[in-house]
Design an enzyme around this catalytic site. Structure first.
Site, PDB file in Angstrom:
ATOM      1  N   LYS A   1       0.928  -1.273  -0.017  1.00 34.27           N
ATOM      2  CA  LYS A   1       0.085   0.074  -0.027  1.00 34.27           C
ATOM      3  C   LYS A   1       0.814   1.284  -0.158  1.00 34.27           C
ATOM      4  O   LYS A   1       1.652   1.474   0.871  1.00 34.27           O
ATOM      5  CB  LYS A   1      -0.759  -0.045   1.318  1.00 34.27           C
TER       6      LYS A   1
ATOM      7  N   GLY B   1       6.566   5.177   8.484  1.00 31.54           N
ATOM      8  CA  GLY B   1       5.589   6.581   8.681  1.00 31.54           C
ATOM      9  C   GLY B   1       5.724   7.007  10.090  1.00 31.54           C
ATOM     10  O   GLY B   1       6.724   6.912  10.839  1.00 31.54           O
ATOM     11  N   SER B   2       4.618   7.648  10.405  1.00 29.55           N
ATOM     12  CA  SER B   2       4.574   8.509  11.539  1.00 29.55           C
ATOM     13  C   SER B   2       4.566   7.759  12.891  1.00 29.55           C
ATOM     14  O   SER B   2       4.123   6.330  12.954  1.00 29.55           O
ATOM     15  CB  SER B   2       3.499   9.444  11.582  1.00 29.55           C
TER      16      SER B   2
ATOM     17  N   GLU C   1       9.479  15.560  16.050  1.00 30.16           N
ATOM     18  CA  GLU C   1       9.762  15.257  14.765  1.00 30.16           C
ATOM     19  C   GLU C   1       8.781  16.507  13.869  1.00 30.16           C
ATOM     20  O   GLU C   1       7.558  16.214  13.681  1.00 30.16           O
ATOM     21  CB  GLU C   1       9.719  13.987  14.120  1.00 30.16           C
TER      22      GLU C   1
ATOM     23  N   CYS D   1      13.242  10.936   7.523  1.00 24.04           N
ATOM     24  CA  CYS D   1      13.160  10.325   8.894  1.00 24.04           C
ATOM     25  C   CYS D   1      14.642  10.571   9.321  1.00 24.04           C
ATOM     26  O   CYS D   1      14.811  10.790  10.550  1.00 24.04           O
ATOM     27  CB  CYS D   1      12.996   8.881   8.744  1.00 24.04           C
TER      28      CYS D   1
ATOM     29  N   VAL E   1       0.665   6.738  13.787  1.00 25.36           N
ATOM     30  CA  VAL E   1       0.193   5.424  12.952  1.00 25.36           C
ATOM     31  C   VAL E   1       0.998   4.300  13.291  1.00 25.36           C
ATOM     32  O   VAL E   1       0.533   3.152  13.195  1.00 25.36           O
ATOM     33  CB  VAL E   1       0.190   5.962  11.400  1.00 25.36           C
ATOM     34  N   GLY E   2       2.265   4.305  13.589  1.00 25.22           N
ATOM     35  CA  GLY E   2       2.985   3.261  14.028  1.00 25.22           C
ATOM     36  C   GLY E   2       2.560   2.479  15.171  1.00 25.22           C
ATOM     37  O   GLY E   2       2.522   1.436  15.340  1.00 25.22           O
TER      38      GLY E   2
ATOM     39  N   GLU F   1       9.615   1.536  11.059  1.00 24.19           N
ATOM     40  CA  GLU F   1      10.447   2.610  11.194  1.00 24.19           C
ATOM     41  C   GLU F   1       9.646   3.654  11.299  1.00 24.19           C
ATOM     42  O   GLU F   1       8.802   4.369  10.304  1.00 24.19           O
ATOM     43  CB  GLU F   1      11.290   2.378   9.853  1.00 24.19           C
TER      44      GLU F   1
END
Length: 502
Positions: free
Chosen positions: A192, A245-246, A402, A302, A249-250, A267
């Site tokens: 995705k 991703g963020s 971040e 990142c 969401v992780g 990651e």
């Protein structure tokens, strides 16, 4: 010059709005689409299918069938090697097209494609590297612990169906870092891509088909996190989730995986420090640090070194060089060779970055330069002038969170002990760079700083080394042996060789 991103899209002639499921390209079952607007101009550049939960289910079932009944997991090493090597060749042969598609996706300037870590050559090298692992994924034989006539051996087998979710900032490289090792290990994949970077991922899937990948081994579902991503990470027939991703969401991915004990790799970004000692080449340290924050992706990476820890003896010198670097950044049409930096990906991210700049000032940091919005034709894009903050407390929001934008927080320190304390005073731990001419200090710092990768006087990602982070920067690694083994399960086999049973 009037920007015309859509004209570039039309010249490419790439079909959009289709999902790849079981070797067949098709529209979403309910016909729903997502309109992507280019971050440099606001122009509509593509309508992509929004995969519904039913579409995701079909893609996972196709991957499941290809894994349980198909040839790929049981193929000889030579077959997988041939396909992956051919994929690398095709990627290289389509370099210009793929660079164009990435620029259409996220506005990253074509000039940034010359940087190895973001180049199409690096994407191809990822496939080449993992092709080399196919015939080296070996188990081992062990001596019987208690003696006796028996053989103890281990096998490495593919983990199964992999859900690979990638962000928009490096759509090809980040897809390759997940798809290549999964395929090399014999897994099947449902990919995705981000709804903000779909062009390049779709083209990569077609190139893998052309390379000889059997139907159903790679499936692609496009769309936003809701409904597409949520349906994928919660699907009961997924064996492993790999996500970049963020952090927010992780955590959702991890929670979904915990329901069924699904294997997971994450990651989740970082707040990576550049640590500059007085014996360093300060000009190089400042320019390399600013390059990660202002050029190319405009800090939307990142590994952006958005927190500079600088010794007080060279603090003013570093700031002056950093401020000068901001004047060299040029925005605009990503296809213009004079343009060096991308816009922020969407209006939401633009608002978020501007909010951090305001908060930095409100918390007492000194804005040395930047932070404003351009006028004229560039005002239609998501551009913000690179901001450099001085006199930043390491506890400040802009030094801890971040930002994912062109914002550098410069924090002073007095000695090595304080530098280590400041570097590790963060919930993240993805990367760090130490600038010093003292080899012994460099080694001490590399050992002391809690980060997945520590560069000395520079930083370069490579496809054959492990990449990932400590703390809330994620779980697991990508690249190298560690990554490909994460797409396997270890099976122990016990075989009696004598007359007696074990």
């Amino acid at each position: 010059m009037v920007l015309s991103i859509k004209t570039r899209r039309d010249a490419v002639g790439l079909a959009t709005g289709e999902l790849l499921i079981g070797g067949s390209w098709r529209a979403a079952a309910d016909g729903r689409t997502w309109t992507h607007r280019h971050p440099a101009t606001g122009e509509q550049v593509g309508d992509f299918a929004v995969a519904s939960p039913a579409d995701v289910d079909a893609a996972v079932r196709a991957a499941r069938q290809a894994f349980d009944e198909g040839s790929w997991p049981r193929s000889r090493a030579k077959q997988r090697i041939t396909v992956l090597r051919r994929a690398a060749e095709l990627i290289r042969a389509h370099t210009d097209e793929l660079r164009t598609l990435q620029a259409l996706d996220n506005g990253v300037p074509l000039t940034f494609g010359d940087e190895y870590a973001m180049s199409i050559e690096c994407v191809a090298d990822v496939f080449d590297h993992h092709a080399g692992w196919v015939d080296k994924l070996a188990g081992e034989t062990l001596p019987g612990y208690q003696g006796g006539d028996h053989l103890v051996m281990t096998l490495r087998e593919p983990v199964g169906v992999v859900a690979a979710v990638v962000p928009w900032n490096g759509p090809l490289l980040l897809a390759a870092q997940k798809v290549a090792p999964a395929l090399a290990a014999g897994c099947t994949v449902v990919l995705k891509p981000s709804e903000f970077a779909t062009f390049a991922a779709l083209r990569l899937a077609r190139l893998l088909e052309e390379a000889g990948l059997p139907p159903g081994v790679l499936n692609v579902v496009t769309g936003p996190g809701d409904p597409t991503g949520e349906a994928l990470i919660t699907h009961p027939r997924i064996d492993k989730i790999t996500f970049t991703g963020s952090r927010a969401v992780g955590k959702r991915v991890l929670a979904a995986a915990s329901e069924r004990m699904t294997r997971v790799s994450l990651e989740l970004g970082g707040k990576s420090p550049s640590i500059v000692f007085p014996d360093a080449e300060v000009y190089a340290a400042a320019t390399l640090t600013m390059g990660t924050v202002t050029l190319g992706l405009s800090g939307q990476a990142c590994v952006a070194h958005s927190r500079a820890l600088v010794h007080r003896d060279v603090y003013d010198e570093f700031l002056a060089i950093a401020e000068g670097m901001t004047t060299l950044v040029t925005y605009g049409d990503p296809f213009d060779p004079a343009v060096t930096a991308a816009p922020l990906i969407n209006e939401r991210q633009l608002t978020r970055v501007l909010g951090y700049i305001e908060r930095g000032q409100a918390e007492g940091a000194r804005l040395v330069c930047g932070g404003g919005r351009p006028d004229g034709e560039l005002s239609a894009g998501n551009f913000v002038a690179p901001a450099v903050f001085a006199d930043v407390a390491n506890s400040a929001t802009i030094a801890q969170e971040e930002i994912f934008g062109p914002v550098l927080a410069v924090v002073p320190f007095t000695d090595e002990e304080e530098a280590i304390r400041l570097a590790n005073d963060t919930s993240y731990g993805l990367a760090a760079t130490v600038y010093t001419s003292d080899v012994k200090r460099a080694i001490r710092m590399a050992r002391a700083v809690r980060a997945g990768t520590v560069g000395i006087n520079g930083y370069q990602l490579e496809p054959h080394v492990a990449f990932g982070g400590f703390g809330q920067s994620g779980l697991g690694r990508e690249g190298g042996r560690t990554a490909i083994e994460a797409y396997t399960e270890v099976k122990t086999v016990l075989i009696p060789t004598g007359d007696e049973m074990m």
